[in-house]
Design an enzyme around this catalytic site. Sequence first.
Site, PDB file in Angstrom:
ATOM      1  N   GLN A  22       0.861  -1.170   0.000  1.00  0.00           N
ATOM      2  CA  GLN A  22       0.000   0.000   0.000  1.00  0.00           C
ATOM      3  C   GLN A  22       0.907   1.232   0.000  1.00  0.00           C
ATOM      4  OE1 GLN A  22      -3.051  -0.490  -0.870  1.00  0.00           O
ATOM      5  NE2 GLN A  22      -4.335  -0.421   0.983  1.00  0.00           N
ATOM      6  N   SER A  23       0.459   2.316  -0.615  1.00  0.00           N
ATOM      7  CA  SER A  23       1.344   3.465  -0.830  1.00  0.00           C
ATOM      8  C   SER A  23       1.642   4.240   0.441  1.00  0.00           C
ATOM      9  CB  SER A  23       0.726   4.417  -1.869  1.00  0.00           C
ATOM     10  OG  SER A  23       0.600   3.748  -3.113  1.00  0.00           O
ATOM     11  N   SER A  24       0.765   4.224   1.426  1.00  0.00           N
ATOM     12  CA  SER A  24       0.979   4.979   2.654  1.00  0.00           C
ATOM     13  C   SER A  24       0.364   4.218   3.819  1.00  0.00           C
ATOM     14  CB  SER A  24       0.372   6.391   2.552  1.00  0.00           C
ATOM     15  OG  SER A  24      -1.035   6.314   2.408  1.00  0.00           O
ATOM     16  N   GLN A  27      -3.348   4.568   4.041  1.00  0.00           N
ATOM     17  CA  GLN A  27      -4.106   3.625   3.220  1.00  0.00           C
ATOM     18  C   GLN A  27      -4.153   2.240   3.869  1.00  0.00           C
ATOM     19  OE1 GLN A  27      -2.461   3.575  -0.713  1.00  0.00           O
ATOM     20  NE2 GLN A  27      -2.939   5.727  -1.137  1.00  0.00           N
TER      21      GLN A  27
END
Length: 705
Positions: A22-24, A27
Amino acid sequence: MNAHLKIRPDHLQRGAYLYIRQSSMRQVVENAESTRRQYGLRGRAVALGWRDEQIIVIDNDQGESGASATWREGFQRLVSDVGMGHAGIVMGLEVSRLARNNADWQRLLEICALADTLILDEDGVYDPASFNDRLLLGLKGTMSEAELHVIKARLRGGILNKARRGEFRCPLPTGLVYDHSGNAALDPDMQVRETIMHFFETFSRVGSASQTVKAFRAEGLLFPSRLHNSETVFRPLTASTAVRVLNNPRYAGAYAYGRRQFRRTIDGKKTVRARDNDDWLACIPDAHPGYVSWEQHQENLKILKANGHGYDTARASIPREGPALLQGRAVCGQCGWHFRVRYAARRGRQEAWYICDRAHTYRGEPRCQSIAGPPIDEAIGMLIAEQMTPAAVELALEVRQEILARHEEADRLRCRAIERAQTEADLAQRRFMLVDPNNRLVADTLEGEWNEKLRILANAREERERARQHDQFILDEAVHKRLVAMTVDFNKLWADPDTPNRERKRLLAYIIEDVTLVKLPAEGFTRAHVRFKGGKIQTLTTSSPKSSAEQVTTQPGIVELVDRLLDGHIYSEIADLLNQQGYRPGEAARRGRHDARFTSKRVAYLAHEYKLRPRYDRLRERGMLTKREAAVRLNIHEHTVARWAKHGLIASHAYNGHYHLYEVPDSNLPQKHCSRWDRLADRVAVRLENTSQARPSADVERGVV
């Protein structure tokens, strides 16, 4: 059906790698459904024929962006295992989960094709060794990278649009907060406000970030700092904090965005580059209340820039503590650069020198000038004292009043610190009083916190009292009266040893623009062209101090006197005459030895060093003869010449200690000398005649006759 055709038994013998990302972290926490979908691919692998223990999950890149593989350890491990042939299939929910960088994606496809590894996403199974599948996967990678660009551009556009209106909320520096309406405002804490205001006032007075830090340390003041949990603490002021506060336009009430540019290097590190003021993405002056005006902020930036350019041609630096009065205002009369100040400890005190050596530093050329500071500073000080008017005396009083106001402001800030410490101590006391006495664990902790707050309060009070004692001259009426009496005579104020050098330079800055110095070594003085603030120019001439070689040089008058005395005296006699007249050697004068005296060796050294005509040559020029020449002239033995000179029959003149030259009598001698000579000659002739008659044969043999 096509998926099962692509999967061969050798694929099933190797592992199935499931990559989850997941990008962050936001998230990961909020988009839990996406995480469950990615973990659900384990069922797809089992359905395709892999055993559960063959499925390897790589999920240590959670919260990492897919824009690059440099900082993703999980992706690097995946590529490594694929390259070593451990992976039969690589699974990811989407291509964007594996990589959003086309270079990283194509590298993974190349390695999978060489290792005969399949790729699975939510749409199906692909063989990178197949041209059609490779083409489709390449298009998906390109679309994934383009999608990232579109998402960033959309978000960036919204941020820039709000920033240009001044509505994008950025973290505020210490001293500024957002109110209930979302607008930037000054911190409601009065101690924070007054400390920051005092900081900018101090910088306007001293003109340097480092000097501001020293002033805070000397006054015992602390500077506010905001922690990550929005708690404000007070710490000693540092130079980096001072520079950061001075460069921040938010303190001038301006909304600024895009002052720095962030980039990622090839190794994944983030680099920061400061943009010029013209390249800021948004700058809106007077957007909210500030501690200084926008014009004052620009002036502060100019001062910082001038302080940082130590080799600037047109640099007039701020006043420092050193004794060099023209520091930052002395200009070289040969090249036009500003002089640099160098200090040297000599004879128990610090002496200043104005040196222009930039040509030597940059191009290896000879130094322009090196001028001693004390004579120049003394002449400038006398000029300033002469030029001072009653208005200038009032200026001196204003400077002193500014010092008084400065100490009062520092005392007020110390009182604020005491108030804060008292509030925190009262709060700790109330917490302790409200706790159940039987709960000793909590009570002991609160009691310790209360004692700590009381200790801080006591330290703040002691610090204020100590500072007030240090600044007690402010409240001393007698000292104030002496100050007023001293300012009536500006010469006393200027020469007062208690007046700091920095204050003298500040007074000088109100009157003089710059001073151009030209050293004339051949003439032994320095010419100073003083340019006043109003444009008036005045020229001063000061004597250049003698160098060490010049100080040991004997005075020309002594050399001339020695030259005259050599006509009638030898070295020892000349030394006695010089000592009787009070003359001293040059070397002794430089060292301050007033008891030193001339000796025959010193006089001989002077005659040799200055190439004075020797006494021997002077006597020879007057017709004096050596002992041998006198003996031949008189037809007598050399010892007889010495005896005659001893008894005064002939004149002798010493020229070097025991060595003499003789004056042979001639017709010009006085008559008494001639008659005495005649009688002596007759007596010698009679004696020789008698001796010749007594022993004729022996005399003939010896050749006496």
